[in-house]
Scaffold this motif. Sequence first.
Motif, PDB file in Angstrom:
ATOM      1  N   ARG A   1       1.020  -1.241  -0.074  1.00 10.46           N
ATOM      2  CA  ARG A   1       0.355  -0.233   0.013  1.00 10.46           C
ATOM      3  C   ARG A   1       0.539   1.515  -0.105  1.00 10.46           C
ATOM      4  N   ARG A   2       0.348   2.250  -0.633  1.00 13.27           N
ATOM      5  CA  ARG A   2       1.272   3.654  -0.877  1.00 13.27           C
ATOM      6  C   ARG A   2       0.257   4.771  -0.312  1.00 13.27           C
ATOM      7  N   SER A   3       1.059   5.391  -0.049  1.00 17.29           N
ATOM      8  CA  SER A   3       0.103   6.924   0.913  1.00 17.29           C
ATOM      9  C   SER A   3       1.700   8.097   0.852  1.00 17.29           C
ATOM     10  N   HIS A   4       0.893   9.337   0.480  1.00 15.46           N
ATOM     11  CA  HIS A   4       0.963  10.792   0.290  1.00 15.46           C
ATOM     12  C   HIS A   4       0.593  11.864   1.285  1.00 15.46           C
ATOM     13  N   GLN A   5       1.625  12.189   1.408  1.00 16.62           N
ATOM     14  CA  GLN A   5       1.324  12.936   2.567  1.00 16.62           C
ATOM     15  C   GLN A   5       1.484  14.424   2.171  1.00 16.62           C
ATOM     16  N   ALA A   6       0.051  15.053   1.963  1.00 18.11           N
ATOM     17  CA  ALA A   6       0.798  16.677   1.859  1.00 18.11           C
ATOM     18  C   ALA A   6      -0.090  17.562   2.172  1.00 18.11           C
ATOM     19  N   VAL A   7       0.259  18.729   1.349  1.00 14.44           N
ATOM     20  CA  VAL A   7      -0.145  20.205   2.705  1.00 14.44           C
ATOM     21  C   VAL A   7      -1.705  20.007   1.685  1.00 14.44           C
TER      22      VAL A   7
ATOM     23  N   VAL B   1      -9.580  17.026  -7.679  1.00 14.75           N
ATOM     24  CA  VAL B   1     -10.179  15.620  -8.212  1.00 14.75           C
ATOM     25  C   VAL B   1      -9.706  15.571  -9.242  1.00 14.75           C
ATOM     26  N   ASP B   2      -9.348  15.815 -10.054  1.00 14.59           N
ATOM     27  CA  ASP B   2      -7.747  15.618 -11.199  1.00 14.59           C
ATOM     28  C   ASP B   2      -6.851  14.954 -10.898  1.00 14.59           C
ATOM     29  N   ARG B   3      -5.825  15.462  -9.554  1.00 18.71           N
ATOM     30  CA  ARG B   3      -4.615  15.047  -8.776  1.00 18.71           C
ATOM     31  C   ARG B   3      -4.681  14.065  -8.472  1.00 18.71           C
ATOM     32  N   LEU B   4      -5.510  13.736  -7.663  1.00 22.85           N
ATOM     33  CA  LEU B   4      -5.930  12.861  -6.797  1.00 22.85           C
ATOM     34  C   LEU B   4      -6.218  11.460  -7.632  1.00 22.85           C
ATOM     35  N   GLY B   5      -7.030  11.353  -8.299  1.00 22.22           N
ATOM     36  CA  GLY B   5      -7.540  10.608  -9.698  1.00 22.22           C
ATOM     37  C   GLY B   5      -6.329   9.751 -10.220  1.00 22.22           C
ATOM     38  N   GLU B   6      -5.526  10.828 -10.655  1.00 19.26           N
ATOM     39  CA  GLU B   6      -3.752  10.442 -11.321  1.00 19.26           C
ATOM     40  C   GLU B   6      -3.457   9.895 -10.310  1.00 19.26           C
ATOM     41  N   LEU B   7      -2.912  10.167  -9.237  1.00 15.93           N
ATOM     42  CA  LEU B   7      -2.231  10.219  -8.236  1.00 15.93           C
ATOM     43  C   LEU B   7      -2.682   8.108  -8.009  1.00 15.93           C
ATOM     44  N   ALA B   8      -4.345   8.239  -7.788  1.00  9.81           N
ATOM     45  CA  ALA B   8      -4.662   6.718  -7.632  1.00  9.81           C
ATOM     46  C   ALA B   8      -4.429   6.150  -8.570  1.00  9.81           C
ATOM     47  N   GLN B   9      -3.946   6.867  -9.938  1.00  6.54           N
ATOM     48  CA  GLN B   9      -4.159   5.165 -10.897  1.00  6.54           C
ATOM     49  C   GLN B   9      -2.529   5.471 -10.592  1.00  6.54           C
ATOM     50  N   GLN B  10      -1.819   5.863  -9.649  1.00  7.85           N
ATOM     51  CA  GLN B  10      -0.235   5.564 -10.195  1.00  7.85           C
ATOM     52  C   GLN B  10      -0.427   5.008  -8.840  1.00  7.85           C
ATOM     53  N   GLY B  11      -1.392   4.386  -8.425  1.00  9.24           N
ATOM     54  CA  GLY B  11      -0.883   3.074  -6.939  1.00  9.24           C
ATOM     55  C   GLY B  11      -1.049   3.852  -5.746  1.00  9.24           C
ATOM     56  N   ILE B  12      -0.808   5.079  -5.388  1.00  4.88           N
ATOM     57  CA  ILE B  12      -1.271   5.454  -4.089  1.00  4.88           C
ATOM     58  C   ILE B  12      -2.822   5.272  -3.456  1.00  4.88           C
ATOM     59  N   SER B  13      -3.194   4.356  -2.011  1.00  7.33           N
ATOM     60  CA  SER B  13      -4.189   4.382  -2.331  1.00  7.33           C
ATOM     61  C   SER B  13      -4.260   5.265  -0.857  1.00  7.33           C
ATOM     62  N   SER B  14      -3.192   5.573  -0.197  1.00  5.46           N
ATOM     63  CA  SER B  14      -4.138   6.466   1.186  1.00  5.46           C
ATOM     64  C   SER B  14      -3.571   7.712   1.090  1.00  5.46           C
ATOM     65  N   PHE B  15      -4.142   8.627   1.159  1.00  4.61           N
ATOM     66  CA  PHE B  15      -3.835   9.769   1.373  1.00  4.61           C
ATOM     67  C   PHE B  15      -3.662  10.733   2.543  1.00  4.61           C
ATOM     68  N   VAL B  16      -2.599  11.295   3.325  1.00  3.45           N
ATOM     69  CA  VAL B  16      -2.578  12.131   4.409  1.00  3.45           C
ATOM     70  C   VAL B  16      -2.532  13.621   4.044  1.00  3.45           C
ATOM     71  N   PHE B  17      -4.023  14.140   5.331  1.00  2.46           N
ATOM     72  CA  PHE B  17      -3.458  15.675   4.449  1.00  2.46           C
ATOM     73  C   PHE B  17      -2.899  16.398   5.850  1.00  2.46           C
ATOM     74  N   MET B  18      -1.947  17.952   5.566  1.00  2.81           N
ATOM     75  CA  MET B  18      -1.753  18.756   6.147  1.00  2.81           C
ATOM     76  C   MET B  18      -2.794  19.805   6.223  1.00  2.81           C
ATOM     77  N   VAL B  19      -3.436  20.136   7.456  1.00  2.00           N
ATOM     78  CA  VAL B  19      -4.441  21.252   7.465  1.00  2.00           C
ATOM     79  C   VAL B  19      -3.759  22.280   8.075  1.00  2.00           C
ATOM     80  N   GLY B  20      -3.973  23.863   7.974  1.00  5.67           N
ATOM     81  CA  GLY B  20      -3.943  24.865   9.024  1.00  5.67           C
ATOM     82  C   GLY B  20      -4.422  25.065   9.342  1.00  5.67           C
ATOM     83  N   ALA B  21      -5.107  25.080  10.890  1.00  7.39           N
ATOM     84  CA  ALA B  21      -4.896  24.875  11.900  1.00  7.39           C
ATOM     85  C   ALA B  21      -6.933  26.085  11.327  1.00  7.39           C
TER      86      ALA B  21
END
Length: 101
Positions: A17-23, A63-83
Motif C-alpha cells: 500500500r502506498r500513501s502520500h502526505q502533503a498540504v 479531483v484530477d490530481r487525486l485521481g491521477e495519483l490513485a491511478q499511479q498506485g497511491i491508495s491513502s492520502f494524509v492531508f496537513m491542514v492549517g489549524a
Amino acid sequence: MLEKECARIERDPGLIRRSHQAVLAVAAHERDLPELRARVGRRFAAAAFGIDDGYIGTPAMLVDRLGELAQQGISSFVFMVGAKHAAATMELFAAEVMPRL
C-alpha cells in the motif's frame, strides 16, 4: 521496479500500500487561488512541507490530481491542514471533492 524489489524480498506486490502526505488547501473558485497559495506559503514555508507536491487548488483540480495519483498506485492520502482554516477546508473538501472521487 516494485515487482522486482518485492520478488527480491519475497513479498507479494499486490499487498503493498502506498500513501502520500502533503498540504491540503482548497479554494472554492479559481480566482481565489493566488491568495490561497500565498497564505499556504506563509503557513507551510519550510521545505519539508513539500508545498509543490501538495494538494492546493479548486475542487476540480484536486479531483484530477487525486485521481491521477490513485491511478499511479497511491491508495491513502494524509492531508496537513492549517489549524485556522481546517474546518472550512475539510468541509469544502468533503462537499465538493469526496463525492467526485
